[in-house]
Design a protein around this motif. Structure first.
Motif, PDB file in Angstrom:
ATOM      1  N   LEU A  25     -90.113  29.718  56.131  1.00  0.00           N
ATOM      2  CA  LEU A  25     -91.122  30.320  55.249  1.00  0.00           C
ATOM      3  C   LEU A  25     -90.956  31.834  55.243  1.00  0.00           C
ATOM      4  O   LEU A  25     -91.542  32.536  56.077  1.00  0.00           O
ATOM      5  CB  LEU A  25     -92.529  29.943  55.725  1.00  0.00           C
ATOM      6  CG  LEU A  25     -92.783  28.453  55.945  1.00  0.00           C
ATOM      7  CD1 LEU A  25     -94.134  28.233  56.599  1.00  0.00           C
ATOM      8  CD2 LEU A  25     -92.677  27.708  54.636  1.00  0.00           C
ATOM      9  N   GLN A  84     -88.967  27.285  48.780  1.00  0.00           N
ATOM     10  CA  GLN A  84     -88.786  28.226  47.678  1.00  0.00           C
ATOM     11  C   GLN A  84     -90.127  28.495  46.993  1.00  0.00           C
ATOM     12  O   GLN A  84     -90.925  27.577  46.809  1.00  0.00           O
ATOM     13  CB  GLN A  84     -87.787  27.671  46.663  1.00  0.00           C
ATOM     14  CG  GLN A  84     -86.376  27.595  47.190  1.00  0.00           C
ATOM     15  CD  GLN A  84     -85.758  28.958  47.472  1.00  0.00           C
ATOM     16  OE1 GLN A  84     -86.180  29.991  46.946  1.00  0.00           O
ATOM     17  NE2 GLN A  84     -84.746  28.970  48.308  1.00  0.00           N
ATOM     18  N   GLN A  85     -90.323  29.737  46.626  1.00  0.00           N
ATOM     19  CA  GLN A  85     -91.527  30.132  45.906  1.00  0.00           C
ATOM     20  C   GLN A  85     -91.137  30.568  44.501  1.00  0.00           C
ATOM     21  O   GLN A  85     -90.044  31.091  44.288  1.00  0.00           O
ATOM     22  CB  GLN A  85     -92.249  31.263  46.645  1.00  0.00           C
ATOM     23  CG  GLN A  85     -92.683  30.904  48.054  1.00  0.00           C
ATOM     24  CD  GLN A  85     -93.702  29.780  48.084  1.00  0.00           C
ATOM     25  OE1 GLN A  85     -94.330  29.439  47.094  1.00  0.00           O
ATOM     26  NE2 GLN A  85     -93.866  29.164  49.253  1.00  0.00           N
ATOM     27  N   SER A  86     -92.039  30.372  43.561  1.00  0.00           N
ATOM     28  CA  SER A  86     -91.726  30.729  42.177  1.00  0.00           C
ATOM     29  C   SER A  86     -91.734  32.237  41.961  1.00  0.00           C
ATOM     30  O   SER A  86     -91.075  32.721  41.050  1.00  0.00           O
ATOM     31  CB  SER A  86     -92.706  30.049  41.222  1.00  0.00           C
ATOM     32  OG  SER A  86     -94.024  30.459  41.504  1.00  0.00           O
ATOM     33  N   TRP A 125     -91.470  35.695  44.380  1.00  0.00           N
ATOM     34  CA  TRP A 125     -91.409  36.382  45.672  1.00  0.00           C
ATOM     35  C   TRP A 125     -92.004  37.785  45.577  1.00  0.00           C
ATOM     36  O   TRP A 125     -92.387  38.355  46.595  1.00  0.00           O
ATOM     37  CB  TRP A 125     -89.962  36.476  46.146  1.00  0.00           C
ATOM     38  CG  TRP A 125     -89.364  35.160  46.517  1.00  0.00           C
ATOM     39  CD1 TRP A 125     -88.448  34.446  45.801  1.00  0.00           C
ATOM     40  CD2 TRP A 125     -89.638  34.374  47.674  1.00  0.00           C
ATOM     41  NE1 TRP A 125     -88.136  33.278  46.450  1.00  0.00           N
ATOM     42  CE2 TRP A 125     -88.848  33.207  47.604  1.00  0.00           C
ATOM     43  CE3 TRP A 125     -90.468  34.545  48.779  1.00  0.00           C
ATOM     44  CZ2 TRP A 125     -88.860  32.226  48.590  1.00  0.00           C
ATOM     45  CZ3 TRP A 125     -90.484  33.563  49.760  1.00  0.00           C
ATOM     46  CH2 TRP A 125     -89.685  32.425  49.653  1.00  0.00           C
ATOM     47  N   GLN A 132     -96.553  24.912  47.313  1.00  0.00           N
ATOM     48  CA  GLN A 132     -95.134  24.697  47.605  1.00  0.00           C
ATOM     49  C   GLN A 132     -94.944  24.204  49.042  1.00  0.00           C
ATOM     50  O   GLN A 132     -94.125  23.313  49.289  1.00  0.00           O
ATOM     51  CB  GLN A 132     -94.339  25.977  47.377  1.00  0.00           C
ATOM     52  CG  GLN A 132     -94.219  26.389  45.913  1.00  0.00           C
ATOM     53  CD  GLN A 132     -93.471  25.360  45.104  1.00  0.00           C
ATOM     54  OE1 GLN A 132     -94.064  24.587  44.362  1.00  0.00           O
ATOM     55  NE2 GLN A 132     -92.167  25.325  45.238  1.00  0.00           N
ATOM     56  N   ASP A 144    -100.426  29.245  44.991  1.00  0.00           N
ATOM     57  CA  ASP A 144     -99.113  28.738  44.579  1.00  0.00           C
ATOM     58  C   ASP A 144     -98.210  28.513  45.793  1.00  0.00           C
ATOM     59  O   ASP A 144     -97.522  27.507  45.896  1.00  0.00           O
ATOM     60  CB  ASP A 144     -98.435  29.701  43.611  1.00  0.00           C
ATOM     61  CG  ASP A 144     -99.109  29.750  42.247  1.00  0.00           C
ATOM     62  OD1 ASP A 144    -100.005  28.918  41.985  1.00  0.00           O
ATOM     63  OD2 ASP A 144     -98.734  30.625  41.449  1.00  0.00           O
ATOM     64  N   TRP A 145     -98.214  29.483  46.706  1.00  0.00           N
ATOM     65  CA  TRP A 145     -97.375  29.361  47.894  1.00  0.00           C
ATOM     66  C   TRP A 145     -97.844  28.179  48.752  1.00  0.00           C
ATOM     67  O   TRP A 145     -97.030  27.441  49.307  1.00  0.00           O
ATOM     68  CB  TRP A 145     -97.394  30.665  48.693  1.00  0.00           C
ATOM     69  CG  TRP A 145     -96.471  31.725  48.142  1.00  0.00           C
ATOM     70  CD1 TRP A 145     -96.160  31.959  46.833  1.00  0.00           C
ATOM     71  CD2 TRP A 145     -95.756  32.694  48.895  1.00  0.00           C
ATOM     72  NE1 TRP A 145     -95.306  33.016  46.736  1.00  0.00           N
ATOM     73  CE2 TRP A 145     -95.041  33.495  47.979  1.00  0.00           C
ATOM     74  CE3 TRP A 145     -95.668  32.986  50.249  1.00  0.00           C
ATOM     75  CZ2 TRP A 145     -94.228  34.546  48.389  1.00  0.00           C
ATOM     76  CZ3 TRP A 145     -94.865  34.031  50.659  1.00  0.00           C
ATOM     77  CH2 TRP A 145     -94.142  34.806  49.733  1.00  0.00           C
ATOM     78  N   LEU A 183     -99.224  32.443  55.173  1.00  0.00           N
ATOM     79  CA  LEU A 183     -99.118  31.207  54.407  1.00  0.00           C
ATOM     80  C   LEU A 183     -99.438  30.015  55.306  1.00  0.00           C
ATOM     81  O   LEU A 183    -100.189  29.117  54.914  1.00  0.00           O
ATOM     82  CB  LEU A 183     -97.715  31.073  53.815  1.00  0.00           C
ATOM     83  CG  LEU A 183     -97.350  29.702  53.220  1.00  0.00           C
ATOM     84  CD1 LEU A 183     -98.300  29.308  52.101  1.00  0.00           C
ATOM     85  CD2 LEU A 183     -95.900  29.719  52.761  1.00  0.00           C
ATOM     86  N   PRO A 188     -96.710  37.344  45.124  1.00  0.00           N
ATOM     87  CA  PRO A 188     -97.072  36.059  45.718  1.00  0.00           C
ATOM     88  C   PRO A 188     -98.542  35.698  45.485  1.00  0.00           C
ATOM     89  O   PRO A 188     -99.432  36.503  45.750  1.00  0.00           O
ATOM     90  CB  PRO A 188     -96.801  36.278  47.211  1.00  0.00           C
ATOM     91  CG  PRO A 188     -96.932  37.748  47.412  1.00  0.00           C
ATOM     92  CD  PRO A 188     -96.464  38.382  46.134  1.00  0.00           C
TER      93      PRO A 188
END
Length: 180
Positions: free
Chosen positions: A10, A35-37, A39, A50, A46-47, A73, A42
């Motif tokens: 992460l 993977q995050q959409s 970076w 994922q 959303d994180w 996170l 953030p």
């Protein structure tokens, strides 16, 4: 670590470049990056989504190897997920102090930091001269999260610039996390 465990990597804000210990662990040990959409900007929700998907996709127990914002996170996800029992342990490296005035806006949007105890074993590794958190702030987060806190001395943000290389000591600390 057991053969059926998956390690999820992460990264924090802006991700982890090729010389970062997280990227090196992926290449050396087959660990899986979440993977995050985005970076650069953030979004906590959303994180978290994922991470939830990655935990549910794992065939067995999961260990988390988080750096910087990735540590927050883990905390945010654990506060909301119904799947925390799947986590065998979490290595939380260099969590930033989100309350600092100098916190960059994309990271500051994660305020307030969620500080409740994690329901799985965790260890916070911090540096005595991290530009994003004082040792006191790092130890405070560890205490609130119910994690063991350990200083690695003056090593900066414990990233690629810290000279950790493949960082086998970090892997050993991740593997040593025992069930509560």
């Amino acid at each position: 670590m057991t053969l059926d465990e998956r390690v999820l990597v992460l990264p924090g804000w802006l991700g982890s470049g090729p010389q970062h210990w997280q990227s090196r662990w992926e290449a050396l040990h087959g660990f899986v990056r979440v993977q995050q959409s985005d970076w650069e900007w953030p979004l906590r929700g959303d994180w978290m989504a994922q991470l939830e998907d990655a935990v549910l996709a794992a065939p067995g127990p999961v260990r988390l190897a988080a750096h910087s914002l990735g540590c927050h996170l883990v905390s945010a996800w654990a506060a909301h997920s119904r799947h925390t029992a799947r986590i065998a342990g979490a290595l939380l490296v260099a969590p930033p102090d989100l309350e600092r005035d100098e916190t960059p806006l994309p990271v500051a949007r994660w305020r307030p930091a969620l500080r409740q105890a994690l329901p799985f074993p965790a260890r916070v590794l911090y540096s005595d001269d991290d530009p994003f958190a004082t040792p006191e702030a790092s130890r405070g987060l560890a205490a609130d999260w119910g994690a063991v806190a350990e200083s690695l001395g003056a090593r900066g943000h414990l990233n690629a610039e810290s000279g950790l290389g493949d960082w086998p000591e970090g892997v050993a600390r991740l593997a040593a996390l025992a069930a509560r």
